[in-house]
Scaffold this motif. Structure first.
Motif, PDB file in Angstrom:
ATOM      1  N   UNK A  35      47.915  49.714  38.571  1.00  0.00           N
ATOM      2  CA  UNK A  35      48.408  51.096  38.599  1.00  0.00           C
ATOM      3  C   UNK A  35      49.864  51.149  39.010  1.00  0.00           C
ATOM      4  N   UNK A  36      50.374  50.087  39.616  1.00  0.00           N
ATOM      5  CA  UNK A  36      51.786  50.080  39.999  1.00  0.00           C
ATOM      6  C   UNK A  36      52.691  49.929  38.783  1.00  0.00           C
ATOM      7  N   UNK A  37      52.121  49.598  37.625  1.00  0.00           N
ATOM      8  CA  UNK A  37      52.893  49.481  36.388  1.00  0.00           C
ATOM      9  C   UNK A  37      53.413  50.854  35.966  1.00  0.00           C
ATOM     10  N   UNK A  44      49.394  56.737  45.918  1.00  0.00           N
ATOM     11  CA  UNK A  44      50.124  55.707  46.643  1.00  0.00           C
ATOM     12  C   UNK A  44      49.131  54.991  47.544  1.00  0.00           C
ATOM     13  N   UNK A  45      49.133  53.677  47.525  1.00  0.00           N
ATOM     14  CA  UNK A  45      48.142  52.918  48.263  1.00  0.00           C
ATOM     15  C   UNK A  45      48.786  51.679  48.852  1.00  0.00           C
ATOM     16  N   UNK A  46      48.198  51.189  49.947  1.00  0.00           N
ATOM     17  CA  UNK A  46      48.680  49.951  50.543  1.00  0.00           C
ATOM     18  C   UNK A  46      47.967  48.748  49.946  1.00  0.00           C
ATOM     19  N   UNK A  47      47.019  48.983  49.070  1.00  0.00           N
ATOM     20  CA  UNK A  47      46.319  47.886  48.418  1.00  0.00           C
ATOM     21  C   UNK A  47      46.520  47.962  46.917  1.00  0.00           C
ATOM     22  N   UNK A  48      46.330  46.856  46.260  1.00  0.00           N
ATOM     23  CA  UNK A  48      46.495  46.790  44.802  1.00  0.00           C
ATOM     24  C   UNK A  48      45.327  47.498  44.131  1.00  0.00           C
ATOM     25  N   UNK A  71      40.417  44.608  44.048  1.00  0.00           N
ATOM     26  CA  UNK A  71      39.757  43.320  44.169  1.00  0.00           C
ATOM     27  C   UNK A  71      39.995  42.658  45.517  1.00  0.00           C
ATOM     28  N   UNK A  72      40.801  43.250  46.381  1.00  0.00           N
ATOM     29  CA  UNK A  72      41.146  42.635  47.658  1.00  0.00           C
ATOM     30  C   UNK A  72      40.042  42.898  48.675  1.00  0.00           C
ATOM     31  N   UNK A  73      39.200  41.882  48.941  1.00  0.00           N
ATOM     32  CA  UNK A  73      38.112  42.055  49.900  1.00  0.00           C
ATOM     33  C   UNK A  73      38.633  42.283  51.306  1.00  0.00           C
TER      34      UNK A  73
END
Length: 110
Positions: A35-37, A44-48, A71-73
């Protein structure tokens, strides 16, 4: 099929397995786009965070159903409860069945 088709929004109703473009009925392949593309991303998020893109294996049409995944556990907001081998005995206090707090849950003395 060498060129990627434009991604179009696809509302999900009762079931989603048929391609609106060609009528293929055996489901979709999936791909992921960060989504950062997108510069127009209002979240706005601190994770991908990734957009889930559905692709028709027959005609190559691509659809965005509005699904987002991470996907970041290590960044997950979900925690798993420890497995208890013995059943919890009724005793009047549900907190007594909880495992002991971990060191990062304990408060420092003031």
């Amino acid at each position: 099929m060498t060129d990627l088709k434009e991604i179009r929004n696809l509302p999900v109703e009762d079931e989603l397995h048929t391609c609106p473009d060609c009528g293929y009925t055996l489901g979709f392949h999936t791909s992921f786009i960060s989504t950062s593309v997108s510069r127009d991303n209002p979240v706005k998020s601190t994770r991908e965070v990734w957009r889930v893109i559905l692709m028709c294996p027959e005609c190559g049409a691509r659809y965005d159903a509005g699904w987002r995944v991470s996907f970041a556990e290590s960044m997950s907001r979900y925690t798993t409860a420890p497995f208890r081998t013995a059943p919890c005995e009724p005793h009047g206090s549900p907190a007594a069945c909880l495992p002991p707090p971990t060191p990062h849950d304990q408060h420092l003395p003031e």
